[in-house]
Design a protein around this motif. Structure first.
Motif, short mmCIF file in Angstrom:
data_model
loop_
_atom_site.label_atom_id
_atom_site.label_comp_id
_atom_site.label_asym_id
_atom_site.label_seq_id
_atom_site.Cartn_x
_atom_site.Cartn_y
_atom_site.Cartn_z
N LEU A 197 0.85 -1.18 0.00
CA LEU A 197 0.00 0.00 0.00
C LEU A 197 0.89 1.23 0.00
O LEU A 197 1.72 1.39 0.89
N ASP A 198 0.69 2.07 -1.01
CA ASP A 198 1.49 3.29 -1.16
C ASP A 198 0.60 4.50 -0.91
O ASP A 198 -0.28 4.81 -1.71
N LEU A 199 0.84 5.17 0.23
CA LEU A 199 0.12 6.40 0.57
C LEU A 199 1.08 7.59 0.59
O LEU A 199 0.87 8.56 1.33
N GLY A 200 2.11 7.52 -0.21
CA GLY A 200 3.07 8.61 -0.26
C GLY A 200 2.42 9.92 -0.64
O GLY A 200 1.60 9.98 -1.56
N ASP A 201 2.77 11.00 0.09
CA ASP A 201 2.26 12.36 -0.15
C ASP A 201 0.75 12.46 0.00
O ASP A 201 0.15 13.43 -0.48
N ALA A 202 0.13 11.50 0.65
CA ALA A 202 -1.32 11.54 0.84
C ALA A 202 -1.69 12.62 1.85
O ALA A 202 -0.94 12.90 2.79
N GLN A 203 -2.89 13.23 1.65
CA GLN A 203 -3.44 14.22 2.56
C GLN A 203 -4.75 13.64 3.10
O GLN A 203 -5.73 13.55 2.38
N ILE A 204 -4.74 13.25 4.38
CA ILE A 204 -5.89 12.58 4.98
C ILE A 204 -6.44 13.49 6.07
O ILE A 204 -5.77 13.77 7.07
N GLY A 205 -7.66 13.97 5.86
CA GLY A 205 -8.25 14.91 6.79
C GLY A 205 -8.74 14.28 8.07
O GLY A 205 -8.93 14.97 9.08
N GLY A 206 -8.99 12.98 8.09
CA GLY A 206 -9.43 12.29 9.29
C GLY A 206 -8.33 11.44 9.88
O GLY A 206 -7.19 11.88 10.02
N SER A 207 -8.67 10.20 10.19
CA SER A 207 -7.73 9.28 10.82
C SER A 207 -7.47 8.08 9.93
O SER A 207 -8.13 7.89 8.90
N VAL A 208 -6.51 7.26 10.33
CA VAL A 208 -6.20 6.01 9.64
C VAL A 208 -6.39 4.89 10.65
O VAL A 208 -5.82 4.92 11.75
N PHE A 209 -7.23 3.89 10.26
CA PHE A 209 -7.50 2.76 11.13
C PHE A 209 -7.06 1.48 10.44
O PHE A 209 -7.54 1.16 9.35
#
Length: 747
Positions: free
Chosen positions: A210-222
């Protein structure tokens, strides 16, 4: 087969199209395309809903605007679904079988729901020249949620590629979700949370899962287990390089299998090889918490990241022997870094250059499998509060905090560090605003190094065990050193160290102790100079400085006599030391002189002994001067040349002749021989003569008047003895004066 009229009637009334009586239900893709080209006025707001059908042919909606929902339930698509550049209201593929989705640039007003669907294949597009993917969503926009409940994506290479995708809601990859291939979500913008509850992400080549590089996540990660106990699995590498998570990052009961470097063409970074989570530069606004029975088969790289709190809960295991279990190089933690009691780590915790604005808490953790000999490498780390190492257990590596800065204490109470023939704990050049506590059964099977550290509090080693010694060269401990260790260390090196209070048991220092230049202000305990003498004697090799330091402390605290005794012991020990080249005749002569100096005046610290010697010499000369045989050898001469003996017998008398000029006149009385020639010479006094002979610093006129004649052997002997007495008296008197002058100097 569904005809066009029936399809249009169902859509106009909002009916669900289903197969009848188990018949095969086939819908031509061209009919669906024609339907989608119609305006929303002809279609019910519930849109198109098809259940249990086979979609024959290519369903190509690329570039089309579909203002009504599209729902496919338990449908089978013959060909990949083409949605490049399309604008949809809602897309639901529930329980469908799809040989791929091509939807780069897709715009969806509401949700995209792929729940319970099975998507497979490997589609090639111009978006990537190196990899194919089963689902393409690059530059797509989803106004609502992306839902993949129990979805299975089976890909030849990548399962999903959705670079720079925008999602207005959440991404939910839940429960039975499984991606058999890498998922690339590079640079996505997610307004809500990323929920991977129970998800399993695997990749056959163990590369990027899973590649989340440079991702902008406004909430949380579960990344947590679901209600049925299904554990999430990351079979490969999770990359979050430079990603930003506004909320928290929660990992619970998850498995991370080792990730290997992908070989071949492409732009994959080799840096992430062998890591489970590769997140340099990751920002998490809330806590990063790892809970439950998480197992990490690869390292976690969070270097240069920023976090509120990182918590590794009890039950978590890191199996990265010989590698980095957790890398927080140059990271910033706005609160604490916590490893709960019972956490087992195989691998190294790297904190070089990190800034922890709270505390570093490692209490009750177990560490093994070091990288390059270190289990914790925290060079240059800044911890604004305390470092808690209580009850820590280590095997085969060192805890290294070189050049660290700690705002409060370092507490290693009860820690058990095992690294034979190496360093167990390195605190070189650390700056500690509080104390360093190596107490309560602290055990180090390996060296403990505190060289050049600065401790505002105290260094407490009470009840500690240092099997291979402790070093604190040039250390500064302002609160005092409490060195009452449990067992005698192998060696102690305090060369050049500075402290205020030395609290120790002098009988429990090892012979291999180096305290040259060790400066302290006072002792904590009984002021027994004999105990300190034995303490200094036991140290090899001999060094004069520690004696002078101990004597200075005794003198400053009102024990000058004890200080002098220690300095005398110093000179004795120096004389007893055998020089490297043996004793030359010149050295032997100096030793004899030094011995005499010590016996006579105690190296200048016992001038009273000289006074006794002077008294003895005075008595001896006095007895000699009272002897008649000696007195008979004494003579005195007046200015006219008349010679007298002590018994008054006149030896020679010269009359006084009158001067021709009348300036001299003869005496009125006749010359009469007497003991002093009627005052012509000073009368002999044996007591004053003795003092005048033995103490040449005084002049009483006796020795200048009376002298021993040398015509006889008795006179010659008397003259010789008197001269020797004068020389010896001068020497003793000079020693007394110099000794008192030395003692008068400030220490």
């Amino acid at each position: 087969m569904l005809d066009e009229a029936a399809l249009f009637r169902a859509c106009a009334t909002g009916q669900v199209l289903r197969a009848q009586d188990g018949e095969e239900f086939v819908v031509q893709s061209r009919l669906l395309r024609e339907l989608c080209r119609r305006g929303s006025a002809d279609i019910d707001p519930r849109g198109l809903a098809i259940e249990g059908a086979r979609i024959a042919g290519d369903l190509d909606l690329s570039g089309m605007q579909v203002p009504f929902p599209l729902r496919f339930v338990n449908c089978v698509f013959d060909r990949p679904l083409a949605l490049d550049g399309a604008e949809l209201h809602l897309l639901v593929l529930d329980g469908c079988r799809v040989p791929g989705i091509l939807a780069n640039g897709l715009r969806v007003r509401r949700d995209v729901d792929l729940s319970r669907s099975r998507i497979s294949g490997g589609l090639w597009t111009s978006a990537s020249t190196s990899c194919s993917a089963a689902v393409w969503l690059c530059e797509s926009e989803i106004g609502g949620r992306l839902i993949c409940l129990d979805t299975v994506i089976d890909a030849d290479m990548r399962a999903v590629q959705a670079d720079r995708m925008r999602v207005g809601g959440t991404i939910r990859l839940l429960h039975g979700f499984e991606a058999r291939g890498g998922m690339r979500l590079l640079g996505i913008e997610l307004a809500g949370s990323l929920d991977l509850t129970g998800a399993r992400l695997t990749r056959p080549d163990r590369g990027l899962a899973l590649d989340l590089g440079d991702a902008q996540i406004g909430g949380s990660v579960f990344l947590i287990d679901d209600q049925t106990g299904r554990r999430p699995l990351i079979g490969g590498r999770l990359t979050m390089r430079n990603a930003k998570v506004a909320g928290k990052f929660l990992i619970r009961n998850a498995d991370f299998e080792p990730g290997e470097t992908v070989t071949g063409a492409g732009y994959s970074s080799l840096r992430g090889g062998g890591t489970a989570i590769n997140g340099p530069g990751l920002f998490v606004g809330g806590d990063l918490s790892v809970e439950g029975e998480c197992r990490f088969g690869g390292g976690v790289d969070l270097s240069m990241g920023s976090f509120s709190t990182i918590q590794i809960r009890k039950g978590c295991e890191f199996a990265v022997a010989g590698g980095r279990a957790l890398d927080l190089t140059n990271a910033e933690l706005r609160s604490n870094l916590v490893f709960e009691e019972g956490v087992a780590v195989q691998g190294m915790l790297k904190l070089s250059g990190a800034h922890i604005k709270g505390s570093l808490i490692l209490r009750g953790t177990r560490w093994s499998g070091p990288e390059n000999g270190s289990l914790i490498s925290a060079g240059g780390v800044v911890v604004d509060s305390a470092v808690d190492l209580r009850d820590v257990e280590t095997t085969g590596g060192r805890l290294r905090f070189r050049s660290a800065t700690v705002g409060d204490l370092i507490d290693a109470h009860g820690a058990r560090l095992h690294n034979p023939d190496g360093e167990a704990l390195s605190l070189q050049r650390v700056v500690v605003r509080g104390s360093i506590q190596l107490t309560g059964g602290f055990t180090a099977h390996g060296r403990v190094s505190l060289n050049r550290c600065v401790v505002e509090g105290r260094l407490d080693c009470a009840d500690g065990t240092f099997t291979e010694g402790i070093e604190a060269v040039s250390a500064t401990v302002r609160g005092g050193m409490h060195l009452r260790w449990k067992d005698v260390p192998a060696s102690v090196d305090l060369t050049g160290a500075v402290t205020t209070v030395l609290a120790d048991d002098p009988a429990r220092w090892p012979r291999r102790s180096a305290i040259a230049g060790f400066v302290y202000d006072r002792f904590d305990g009984p002021w027994d100079w004999r105990t300190r003498r034995d303490w200094l004697r036991a140290m090899v090799p001999f060094d004069a400085g520690p004696y002078e330091q101990a004597a200075r402390v005794f003198r400053q605290h009102g024990h000058p006599a004890e200080a002098e005794r220690l300095l005398i012991e110093q000179r004795k020990r120096a004389r007893q030391e055998r020089p490297p080249g043996g004793r030359s005749p010149r050295r032997r002569l100096r030793d004899v002189r030094d011995l005499l100096y010590g016996v006579t005046v105690g190296y200048g610290y016992r001038p009273g002994r000289t006074l006794w010697l002077l008294g003895a010499l005075l008595a001896l000369v006095g007895v000699m001067m009272l002897t008649p045989a000696v007195q008979q050898t004494l003579r005195a001469t007046d200015p006219r040349g008349n010679v007298y003996a002590v018994d008054g017998r006149l030896v020679t008398v010269n009359g006084t002749a009158a001067a021709t000029d009348g300036t001299a006149t003869p005496a009125r009385l006749a010359a009469r021989p007497g003991p002093c020639g009627d005052g012509q010479v000073r009368c002999f006094d044996p007591v004053f003569y003795t003092v005048d002979t033995v103490i040449p610093l005084l002049s009483l006129g006796q020795r200048a008047t009376w002298y021993a004649e040398t015509r006889s052997s008795a006179g010659t002997l008397t003259s010789t003895l008197l001269n020797l007495a004068s020389m010896l008296g001068w020497l003793l008197s000079t020693v007394v004066v110099l000794s008192f002058a030395r003692l008068a100097r400030p220490a």
